[in-house]
Design a protein around this motif. Structure first.
Motif, PDB file in Angstrom:
ATOM      1  N   THR A  29       0.817  -1.211   0.000  1.00 62.65           N
ATOM      2  CA  THR A  29       0.000   0.000   0.000  1.00 62.65           C
ATOM      3  C   THR A  29       0.847   1.257   0.000  1.00 62.65           C
ATOM      4  N   ALA A  30       1.799   1.348   0.930  1.00 57.14           N
ATOM      5  CA  ALA A  30       2.576   2.577   1.114  1.00 57.14           C
ATOM      6  C   ALA A  30       3.870   2.598   0.306  1.00 57.14           C
ATOM      7  N   GLY A  31       4.249   1.491  -0.310  1.00 59.85           N
ATOM      8  CA  GLY A  31       5.448   1.464  -1.149  1.00 59.85           C
ATOM      9  C   GLY A  31       6.714   1.126  -0.382  1.00 59.85           C
ATOM     10  N   SER A  32       7.840   1.562  -0.916  1.00 58.10           N
ATOM     11  CA  SER A  32       9.141   1.221  -0.361  1.00 58.10           C
ATOM     12  C   SER A  32       9.421   1.979   0.928  1.00 58.10           C
ATOM     13  N   ILE A  33      10.185   1.354   1.798  1.00 56.92           N
ATOM     14  CA  ILE A  33      10.607   1.976   3.056  1.00 56.92           C
ATOM     15  C   ILE A  33      12.061   2.386   2.857  1.00 56.92           C
ATOM     16  N   HIS A  71      -2.967  -8.460  17.620  1.00 58.58           N
ATOM     17  CA  HIS A  71      -2.043  -9.000  18.618  1.00 58.58           C
ATOM     18  C   HIS A  71      -1.726  -7.947  19.682  1.00 58.58           C
ATOM     19  N   ALA A  72      -1.584  -6.696  19.265  1.00 56.37           N
ATOM     20  CA  ALA A  72      -1.334  -5.607  20.216  1.00 56.37           C
ATOM     21  C   ALA A  72      -2.546  -5.397  21.115  1.00 56.37           C
ATOM     22  N   ALA A  73      -3.761  -5.570  20.563  1.00 56.37           N
ATOM     23  CA  ALA A  73      -4.970  -5.452  21.379  1.00 56.37           C
ATOM     24  C   ALA A  73      -4.981  -6.513  22.474  1.00 56.37           C
ATOM     25  N   ASP A  74      -4.631  -7.747  22.128  1.00 50.56           N
ATOM     26  CA  ASP A  74      -4.570  -8.825  23.114  1.00 50.56           C
ATOM     27  C   ASP A  74      -3.497  -8.552  24.159  1.00 50.56           C
ATOM     28  N   LEU A  75      -2.361  -8.071  23.678  1.00 48.83           N
ATOM     29  CA  LEU A  75      -1.213  -7.859  24.558  1.00 48.83           C
ATOM     30  C   LEU A  75      -1.476  -6.778  25.594  1.00 48.83           C
ATOM     31  N   TYR A  76      -2.153  -5.689  25.171  1.00 52.58           N
ATOM     32  CA  TYR A  76      -2.357  -4.540  26.060  1.00 52.58           C
ATOM     33  C   TYR A  76      -3.794  -4.413  26.575  1.00 52.58           C
ATOM     34  N   GLY A  77      -4.641  -5.409  26.287  1.00 55.11           N
ATOM     35  CA  GLY A  77      -5.992  -5.408  26.823  1.00 55.11           C
ATOM     36  C   GLY A  77      -6.904  -4.354  26.239  1.00 55.11           C
ATOM     37  N   LEU A  78      -6.753  -4.056  24.932  1.00 60.19           N
ATOM     38  CA  LEU A  78      -7.582  -3.054  24.267  1.00 60.19           C
ATOM     39  C   LEU A  78      -8.721  -3.708  23.488  1.00 60.19           C
ATOM     40  N   ASN A  79      -9.727  -2.900  23.177  1.00 65.83           N
ATOM     41  CA  ASN A  79     -10.873  -3.359  22.392  1.00 65.83           C
ATOM     42  C   ASN A  79     -10.707  -2.977  20.927  1.00 65.83           C
ATOM     43  N   ILE A  80     -11.154  -3.824  20.038  1.00 64.52           N
ATOM     44  CA  ILE A  80     -11.093  -3.546  18.603  1.00 64.52           C
ATOM     45  C   ILE A  80     -12.402  -2.875  18.182  1.00 64.52           C
ATOM     46  N   LEU A  81     -12.308  -1.584  17.818  1.00 63.75           N
ATOM     47  CA  LEU A  81     -13.489  -0.851  17.366  1.00 63.75           C
ATOM     48  C   LEU A  81     -13.805  -1.150  15.908  1.00 63.75           C
ATOM     49  N   GLU A  82     -12.768  -1.298  15.102  1.00 63.15           N
ATOM     50  CA  GLU A  82     -12.941  -1.578  13.670  1.00 63.15           C
ATOM     51  C   GLU A  82     -11.751  -2.415  13.214  1.00 63.15           C
ATOM     52  N   ARG A  83     -12.030  -3.442  12.446  1.00 65.86           N
ATOM     53  CA  ARG A  83     -10.996  -4.366  11.994  1.00 65.86           C
ATOM     54  C   ARG A  83     -10.752  -4.200  10.495  1.00 65.86           C
ATOM     55  N   ASP A  84      -9.503  -4.382  10.090  1.00 63.06           N
ATOM     56  CA  ASP A  84      -9.117  -4.376   8.673  1.00 63.06           C
ATOM     57  C   ASP A  84      -9.478  -3.044   8.007  1.00 63.06           C
ATOM     58  N   ILE A  85      -8.824  -1.966   8.439  1.00 65.12           N
ATOM     59  CA  ILE A  85      -9.178  -0.610   7.991  1.00 65.12           C
ATOM     60  C   ILE A  85      -8.217  -0.056   6.944  1.00 65.12           C
ATOM     61  N   ALA A  86      -7.288  -0.855   6.453  1.00 57.06           N
ATOM     62  CA  ALA A  86      -6.340  -0.371   5.447  1.00 57.06           C
ATOM     63  C   ALA A  86      -7.047  -0.081   4.128  1.00 57.06           C
ATOM     64  N   ASN A  87      -6.458   0.805   3.330  1.00 56.91           N
ATOM     65  CA  ASN A  87      -7.021   1.146   2.019  1.00 56.91           C
ATOM     66  C   ASN A  87      -7.179  -0.096   1.152  1.00 56.91           C
ATOM     67  N   GLN A  88      -6.146  -0.923   1.150  1.00 56.13           N
ATOM     68  CA  GLN A  88      -6.175  -2.153   0.372  1.00 56.13           C
ATOM     69  C   GLN A  88      -6.323  -3.330   1.329  1.00 56.13           C
ATOM     70  N   LYS A  89      -7.280  -4.196   1.054  1.00 54.90           N
ATOM     71  CA  LYS A  89      -7.488  -5.357   1.921  1.00 54.90           C
ATOM     72  C   LYS A  89      -6.336  -6.345   1.789  1.00 54.90           C
ATOM     73  N   GLU A  90      -5.748  -6.417   0.607  1.00 51.66           N
ATOM     74  CA  GLU A  90      -4.571  -7.264   0.429  1.00 51.66           C
ATOM     75  C   GLU A  90      -3.337  -6.411   0.733  1.00 51.66           C
ATOM     76  N   ASN A  91      -3.065  -6.221   2.012  1.00 54.15           N
ATOM     77  CA  ASN A  91      -2.019  -5.316   2.474  1.00 54.15           C
ATOM     78  C   ASN A  91      -0.863  -6.138   3.054  1.00 54.15           C
ATOM     79  N   PHE A  92       0.247  -6.182   2.333  1.00 59.67           N
ATOM     80  CA  PHE A  92       1.371  -7.009   2.746  1.00 59.67           C
ATOM     81  C   PHE A  92       2.614  -6.159   2.990  1.00 59.67           C
ATOM     82  N   THR A  93       3.405  -6.579   3.963  1.00 59.87           N
ATOM     83  CA  THR A  93       4.718  -5.971   4.191  1.00 59.87           C
ATOM     84  C   THR A  93       5.795  -7.033   4.052  1.00 59.87           C
TER      85      THR A  93
END
Length: 384
Positions: free
Chosen positions: A161-165, A255-277
């Motif tokens: 999505t965001a290109g090269s780092i 995983h960060a939500a589980d680790l720090y005890g947070l709630n997920i308000l919305e899941r999979d919010i990236a522009n592209q659903k096929e978002n790979f790094t």
């Protein structure tokens, strides 16, 4: 109704447990197979046996009334994982001098970051103990390996999505580090908050700049919300917990939500659903890859400034039927308006075809640096 549903779900839980236990048992057998192949110098892949297995699986699926296409795809994933494990085992056998059971890996971020998850994904099955150490910047993580503090660093190098780092490319160009592996994971960004509250009550969202860029369409709809860059996705999640402010949220993985005890308000919010790094694993020394392993070779090329200099170098690859899968230009440090090129090609540098191509490119280029020859990742992995 509730009691019957509970009984059915309990049965599903037992079945799922049995599936995991069977997969773990299968993996133990794969480890035995891998050790035997290494000892007897056998081939990692047996394509004929794989096809026979898939035929048996589709036949069994039909007999048991299961979707045979689903069963076949499931077993293709299992076979890919088996080949991946055997590939890593062979690479470690041929390159790791001290057969240590633990490994030390540096990364940018904190526990729960995508880089942290990628490090575990890459090394967990290969070592009894994986020790990961987070740093504030990519450069600090890389320097810690050059200074001998850790065995490897894992650095993100590109996102679909965001290109090269660019910072990672610059580190590879300037430092004496070699790429020895890669890891590609699917990134599923989530909006995390202290409680399950309506999104329109959120007034401040924090995350890493790359994650913000990848979720720009979602964020553009939140007109009353301030978006702020933070050093890392997991650190942003941790900050939400530390502040205890219900109007704050973070973009990070599940995983960060589980680790720090947070709630997920919305899941999979990236522009592209096929978002790979794609991440690269770097070390102070290059590795040797057995000829049977599917490899990628990465190079840093500096050409002359005459018309057609770059094309002449790239034609060397085309003339030999070598596939170039990546070409990235970056400004040359301290030399304005001059550029260097990062290339990824398919092939092992120890093969006659690739070795000859590299020699010819060196003759035509101002300079050529081999950044590493390493196993190509066979399949991607989802991280939330």
């Amino acid at each position: 109704m509730d009691e019957k549903l509970k009984q059915i779900r309990d049965a599903l839980d037992r079945i799922d447990k049995n599936i995991i236990e069977s997969l773990a048992e299968r993996q133990q057998v794969i480890q035995q197979v891998s050790s035997l192949k290494i000892e007897e110098q056998g081939a990692i892949r047996d394509h004929e046996r794989e096809e026979e297995l898939l035929k048996r699986i589709t036949k069994l699926a039909r007999e048991y009334g299961l979707d045979r296409y689903f069963a076949e795809q499931l077993y293709r994933d299992i076979l890919d994982h088996s080949v991946r494990f055997q590939t890593h085992s062979l690479v470690d056998h041929q390159n790791v001098k001290n057969k240590q059971k633990s490994v030390s890996v540096s990364y940018q971020g904190t526990e729960g970051a995508f880089s942290h998850q990628a490090a575990f994904r890459h090394f967990e099955e290969r070592y009894t103990e994986v020790n990961c150490y987070g740093y504030d910047t990519f450069k600090q993580a890389a320097d810690s390996v050059m200074e001998g503090e850790h065995d490897y660093a894992i650095l993100p190098i590109e996102n679909t999505t965001a290109g090269s780092i660019n910072e990672t490319y610059d580190i590879l160009g300037e430092d004496n580090l070699y790429i020895v592996g890669e890891e590609v994971i699917r990134i599923i960004h989530c909006l995390l908050a202290l409680e399950q509250i309506p999104i329109d009550r959120i007034r401040r969202i924090m995350s890493h700049p790359q994650a913000i860029a990848q979720c720009s369409n979602f964020l553009a709809k939140l007109h009353r919300t301030k978006v702020e860059s933070y050093i890392d996705t997991a650190m942003a999640a941790k900050k939400v917990v530390e502040d205890g402010d219900l109007s704050q949220a973070a973009i990070a993985g599940a995983h960060a939500a589980d680790l720090y005890g947070l709630n997920i308000l919305e899941r999979d919010i990236a522009n592209q659903k096929e978002n790979f790094t794609r991440f690269v694993v770097v070390a102070p020394d290059p590795i040797h890859c057995d000829p049977q392993i599917s490899c990628k070779t990465s190079m840093l090329l500096v050409t002359g400034h005459q018309q057609g200099d770059l094309v002449r170098c790239l034609n060397v690859l085309a003339d030999r039927g070598i596939n170039m899968v990546k070409l990235e230009s970056r400004p040359k440090p301290n030399e304005p308006w001059k550029y260097q090129f990062y290339l990824d090609i398919e092939g092992n540098i120890d093969s006659p075809k690739v070795g000859d191509a590299v020699k010819k490119i060196k003759d035509k280029a101002s300079s050529l640096k081999i950044l590493g020859c390493y196993p190509t990742q066979m399949s991607w992995h989802s991280e939330e």
